[in-house]
Design an enzyme around this catalytic site. Sequence first.
Site, PDB file in Angstrom:
ATOM      1  N   GLU A 167       0.793  -1.215   0.000  1.00 52.10           N
ATOM      2  CA  GLU A 167       0.000   0.000   0.000  1.00 52.10           C
ATOM      3  C   GLU A 167       0.837   1.283   0.000  1.00 52.10           C
ATOM      4  O   GLU A 167       0.887   2.020   0.997  1.00 52.10           O
ATOM      5  CB  GLU A 167      -0.976  -0.015   1.194  1.00 52.10           C
ATOM      6  CG  GLU A 167      -1.902  -1.216   1.157  1.00 52.10           C
ATOM      7  CD  GLU A 167      -2.978  -1.198   2.238  1.00 52.10           C
ATOM      8  OE1 GLU A 167      -2.884  -0.391   3.176  1.00 52.10           O
ATOM      9  OE2 GLU A 167      -3.914  -2.008   2.141  1.00 52.10           O
ATOM     10  N   GLU A 351      -5.866  -8.018  -0.467  1.00 54.63           N
ATOM     11  CA  GLU A 351      -6.540  -7.775   0.815  1.00 54.63           C
ATOM     12  C   GLU A 351      -7.994  -7.425   0.544  1.00 54.63           C
ATOM     13  O   GLU A 351      -8.284  -6.616  -0.342  1.00 54.63           O
ATOM     14  CB  GLU A 351      -5.939  -6.603   1.604  1.00 54.63           C
ATOM     15  CG  GLU A 351      -4.639  -6.905   2.273  1.00 54.63           C
ATOM     16  CD  GLU A 351      -4.116  -5.722   3.108  1.00 54.63           C
ATOM     17  OE1 GLU A 351      -4.918  -4.881   3.556  1.00 54.63           O
ATOM     18  OE2 GLU A 351      -2.892  -5.654   3.274  1.00 54.63           O
TER      19      GLU A 351
HETATM   20  O1  IFM Z   1      -4.811  -3.294   8.777  1.00 55.65           O
HETATM   21  C1  IFM Z   1      -4.672  -2.706   7.521  1.00 55.65           C
HETATM   22  C2  IFM Z   1      -3.458  -3.277   6.824  1.00 55.65           C
HETATM   23  O2  IFM Z   1      -2.302  -3.045   7.565  1.00 55.65           O
HETATM   24  C3  IFM Z   1      -3.287  -2.668   5.466  1.00 55.65           C
HETATM   25  N1  IFM Z   1      -4.497  -2.687   4.709  1.00 55.65           N
HETATM   26  C4  IFM Z   1      -5.704  -2.260   5.334  1.00 55.65           C
HETATM   27  C5  IFM Z   1      -5.889  -2.963   6.658  1.00 55.65           C
HETATM   28  C6  IFM Z   1      -7.182  -2.495   7.336  1.00 55.65           C
HETATM   29  O3  IFM Z   1      -7.156  -1.137   7.609  1.00 55.65           O
END
Ligand code: IFM
Length: 443
Positions: A167, A351
């Site tokens: 990210e 994710e």
């Molecule tokens: O917990 C985070 C993760 O570290 C990165 N992506 C989003 C998740 C939820 O906010």
Amino acid sequence: MLPARSQFPDGFVFGAATSSYQIEGHGFGGAGRTHWDDFAETPGNVVRAETGARACDHYHRWPQDLDLIRDANLDAYRFSASWARVLPEGRGVPNPDGLDFYDRLVDGMLERGLKPALTLYHWELPSPLADLGGWRNRDIAGWFADYAEILCRRIGDRIWSAAPINEPWCVAWLSHFLGLHAPGLRDIRATARAMHHVLLAHGRAIQAMRALGMPNLGAVCNLEWADPADASPEAALAASRYDAIYNRWFLGGIFRGEYPEPALAGLLPHMPPGWQDDMATIATPVDWCGLNYYTRKLIGPDPSPWPHLAEVEGPLPKTQMGWEIYPQGLENFLLRTEAEYSRGLPIYITENGMASGEAPVVDETVDDPERTDYLSLHLAAARRAIDRGVNLQGYFIWSLLDNYEWSLGYEKRFGLVHVDFDGLKRTPKSSYHALKRALSRNG
Ligand code: IFM
């Protein structure tokens, strides 16, 4: 109800995701101090000033956690290594216990038939590098490539897939413009530099891993769908500016070697000298594209300085994070990414998941039907995208365990598995059991 494995193409990979600082217990095993420790110890930054010092104690309990992944009939585990655990000073002498830990962890995955999906950086910047300017300093690209090489010389031979940075929007914009993550800056010049250096570091790390002969290298970007808050042309422009900063900057840099004009319009005066010469490195070819997706935003114009954006509350049902549940955004992104960025490369949803509040453990489980519904809706969107020609090859749930949700501390529970943060007992939730049934290979 979750769709069965058989509703997805053969070989489609189902996995769970976590990250090092959020679960390991960064106080164990000789890990170095990180900018998250510094940020959390500064009053007002993190709920109850909580840190990842103990987190889920995955550092000691990892065999049990890997058993949970295997027993859910998942195929892969997306985990991250901590830069500060491997190199406590960020550079120089590695921590042997840190390298041993990841070595054991990867072997543990293979012993259980799990594909190790490695991320090199999920936000635990060693404090000594933060002292040198962190992501504002161009040298970070070289420091990061060196770290990639040291770690991957040790474990790269057994890794199924690897991505350098989780990210990049969070690393750059959320942390240097919005000030909500470490290092907590609100500074446009720092932002422009971080926006560029994070991608330069990505490209350099891909090159370092390629040089070691590692296959299956990719990039993981978080995307947020931006809809205009109303029907005005001003709102449409604001939403496309938001989209450029949040989504297109990173996909554009990595897959096209270019930054989108609506974002450059504001960042250009603050970019580091010679940035154009780095675009070929940033666009070093990768083998797959990873998308993290949770929600959308409604965006309108604002009279404040560039980027002149205002977020407007949306009408849809929300998760505990206050994020609207909008599976259509996932389908939209899959189609757009295939058409404009990844162009035929495999795409993974790296994710997707939701936070829900603390619920009681009753009869050795926690009832979380809302998580099963959320995952079902997003898997249905993924399935529609496959039917429309997207080369989607896998789906990873965030997250295996309830864990440290950064500046929100331990309150937001994303896990398929409940963690009691006093005794650290793991209890699979009803969504875990639903997933296990859906992914069963015996029908
Ligand atoms: O917990 C985070 C993760 O570290 C990165 N992506 C989003 C998740 C939820 O906010």
